[in-house]
Design an enzyme around this catalytic site. Structure first.
Site, mmCIF file in Angstrom:
data_model
loop_
_atom_site.group_PDB
_atom_site.id
_atom_site.type_symbol
_atom_site.label_atom_id
_atom_site.label_comp_id
_atom_site.label_asym_id
_atom_site.label_seq_id
_atom_site.Cartn_x
_atom_site.Cartn_y
_atom_site.Cartn_z
ATOM 1 C CB SER A 1 -0.681 -0.073 1.249
ATOM 2 O OG SER A 1 -1.369 1.201 1.521
ATOM 3 C CE1 TYR B 1 -3.376 -1.959 5.108
ATOM 4 C CE2 TYR B 1 -3.017 0.150 4.608
ATOM 5 C CZ TYR B 1 -3.484 -0.961 4.225
ATOM 6 O OH TYR B 1 -3.449 -1.170 2.902
#
Length: 257
Positions: free
Chosen positions: A141, A156
């Protein structure tokens, strides 16, 4: 001949968003599919949609956030005598909770699903990947490299940073065995979930969001699931036969600044 003719791809989180769009793109290029996701009804629906292509589609209902699901998926693939050529680790969780409020259970869930599951699935199917000279695509990501205001992403970002390091280290280790390992790092993509989130915004909030997109994305727009799927097809195919250890930002230029 289609780019993935007679290959078999296993995709986790494959019934929706980027995962399903990649499954569709793989199917168009001739790949047989093993789709892993939680929702049995959604899997049935997506299987019917994919079976319009001349390929074999296997679905496995499993919550990869549960530790027992890894052995369930592996056992089902082996039981059906499926040999995996392409493994796409797409299933993930992202909960944007301030660091000071993050509890250990949620941290562990991020670490398990986003980092440990890809590690263990690759290990489980390594013999297949070696014998077929196959390849792995991990999903990272932009949050591995770029943070945004009001999006506290420590857990994350940590796991996606780990996936990028893991991708490079594993590519280095498996190169001599003929197995390629790459990662894709998407920007914000207009998946059904993102669209639903945007629809919940009031007019002012939506205007601010759209203005932010034009400011931080050089291409001034969000991505579509097929943008990620097209990169996945390329990386999975022989067109990328000399590419391994790469982390490819497909993000409209977000991480250029």
């Amino acid at each position: 001949m289609r780019l993935l003719h007679e290959k078999t791809a296993l995709i986790t989180g494959g019934s929706d968003g980027i995962g399903f769009e990649t499954a569709r793109a793989f199917a168009k290029e001739g790949a047989h599919l093993v789709i892993v996701a939680r929702d049995k009804e959604k899997l049935k629906e997506k299987k019917r949609e994919l079976e319009k292509y001349p390929i074999q589609v296997t679905t496995i209902s499993a919550d990869m956030g549960c530790k027992s699901s890894i052995s369930k998926v592996v056992a089902e693939v082996k039981r059906k005598k499926i040999k995996v050529n392409i493994l796409m680790n797409n299933a993930a969780i992202a909960r944007f909770i301030p660091f000071e409020n993050m509890d250990e259970d949620t941290l562990d869930y991020h670490w398990h699903l986003n980092a440990k599951v890809p590690y263990l699935l690759i290990k489980a199917f390594l013999d297949d990947l070696k014998s077929t000279q196959g390849n792995v695509i991990n999903m990272s990501s932009y949050f591995a490299k770029r943070m945004l205001p009001d999006r506290p992403s420590t857990s994350y970002s940590m796991t996606k940073g780990a996936i990028e390091s893991f991708t490079k280290a594993l590519a280095f280790e498996l190169g001599e065995k003929g197995v390629r390992v790459n990662a894709i790092a998407p920007g914000v993509v207009l998946t059904p979930q993102v669209k639903a989130n945007m629809e919940r915004l009031d007019t002012d909030a939506r205007d601010r969001f759209n203005a932010m997109i034009k400011h931080i994305y050089p291409l001034q727009k969000l991505g579509e699931p097929e943008d990620i799927a097209n990169m996945a097809v390329f990386l999975a195919s022989k067109q990328a036969k000399w590419i391994t250890g790469g982390v490819f930002g497909v993000d409209g230029g977000l991480t250029t600044h």
